[in-house]
Motif scaffolding. Sequence first.
Motif, PDB file in Angstrom:
ATOM      1  N   GLY A  13     -41.841   3.094  93.056  1.00 34.73           N
ATOM      2  CA  GLY A  13     -41.768   2.418  91.490  1.00 34.73           C
ATOM      3  C   GLY A  13     -41.119   2.638  91.138  1.00 34.73           C
ATOM      4  N   PRO A  14     -41.724   2.167  89.942  1.00 33.10           N
ATOM      5  CA  PRO A  14     -40.461   1.802  88.571  1.00 33.10           C
ATOM      6  C   PRO A  14     -39.416   2.887  88.668  1.00 33.10           C
ATOM      7  N   LEU A  59     -36.323  -0.056  94.176  1.00 38.38           N
ATOM      8  CA  LEU A  59     -37.765   0.361  93.317  1.00 38.38           C
ATOM      9  C   LEU A  59     -36.893   1.655  94.239  1.00 38.38           C
ATOM     10  N   PRO A  60     -37.214   3.316  93.734  1.00 41.65           N
ATOM     11  CA  PRO A  60     -37.464   4.358  94.042  1.00 41.65           C
ATOM     12  C   PRO A  60     -38.179   4.620  95.162  1.00 41.65           C
ATOM     13  N   ILE A  61     -37.575   5.277  96.028  1.00 39.73           N
ATOM     14  CA  ILE A  61     -39.099   5.297  97.745  1.00 39.73           C
ATOM     15  C   ILE A  61     -38.716   7.002  97.411  1.00 39.73           C
ATOM     16  N   ARG A  62     -39.830   7.270  97.583  1.00 37.46           N
ATOM     17  CA  ARG A  62     -40.317   8.344  97.923  1.00 37.46           C
ATOM     18  C   ARG A  62     -41.395   8.669  99.540  1.00 37.46           C
ATOM     19  N   ARG A  63     -41.420   9.988 100.205  1.00 32.92           N
ATOM     20  CA  ARG A  63     -41.776  10.513 101.118  1.00 32.92           C
ATOM     21  C   ARG A  63     -43.643  10.688 100.632  1.00 32.92           C
ATOM     22  N   TYR A  72     -33.771   3.677  98.057  1.00 33.46           N
ATOM     23  CA  TYR A  72     -34.557   3.152  97.298  1.00 33.46           C
ATOM     24  C   TYR A  72     -34.347   1.446  97.943  1.00 33.46           C
ATOM     25  N   CYS A  73     -34.758   0.516  98.182  1.00 33.57           N
ATOM     26  CA  CYS A  73     -35.040  -0.798  98.340  1.00 33.57           C
ATOM     27  C   CYS A  73     -35.709  -1.390  97.557  1.00 33.57           C
ATOM     28  N   GLY A  74     -36.100  -2.404  97.094  1.00 30.35           N
ATOM     29  CA  GLY A  74     -35.999  -4.104  96.580  1.00 30.35           C
ATOM     30  C   GLY A  74     -35.124  -5.147  96.876  1.00 30.35           C
ATOM     31  N   GLU A  90     -30.942   1.654 100.335  1.00 31.23           N
ATOM     32  CA  GLU A  90     -29.965   2.624 100.504  1.00 31.23           C
ATOM     33  C   GLU A  90     -30.695   3.778 100.657  1.00 31.23           C
ATOM     34  N   LEU A  91     -30.604   4.893 101.986  1.00 28.89           N
ATOM     35  CA  LEU A  91     -30.951   6.130 101.848  1.00 28.89           C
ATOM     36  C   LEU A  91     -30.723   7.071 102.464  1.00 28.89           C
TER      37      LEU A  91
END
Length: 161
Positions: A13-14, A59-63, A72-74, A90-91
């Motif tokens: 999400g944002p 977008l930030p990535i959260r488990r 993040y990915c986008g 990038e993780l």
Amino acid sequence: MSLHLETERLTMGPWTLADAAELRALHAERGGGTPTIEDVRQIITRQLATTEQTGLALLPIRRRDVGDFIGYCGLIVGRSTVDEPEIAYELYKRVHGNGYATEAARAVLDAAISTGRTRLWSTVGPWNAPSLRVLEKLGFERSHVSTDERGEHIWLTRSLP
């Protein structure tokens, strides 16, 4: 593109300014120094403004199971264009090898398809074999190689859908 994406294991999400400390730690993990928290807040503010202008977003990535930030990915303009943007991700190194980059990038790819775009690009350093594998899993094909002040970049492309 949708600014809220979910997969089986991830949510995206944002950005909010509350994400600054986590993004700062991710940037520090790259090497080459740690940005100040204010610098990272400015990065987030610029990304949000760019999203308003272009409709593209990182977008930030959260488990989903623990809610922790892992990267993040986008889509970005990057070295490409708004009509044919770049996919970027990038993780944290601690989560590499779990398929999260592929899962997040697949969700972003689907979001790009839903916008009616016909092609995506990605640029990757030749040393980054894991990112090249993610892109190949998603159907990206090598196009060409370029060099700039930061070194050599392999350009990959994928026609949509």
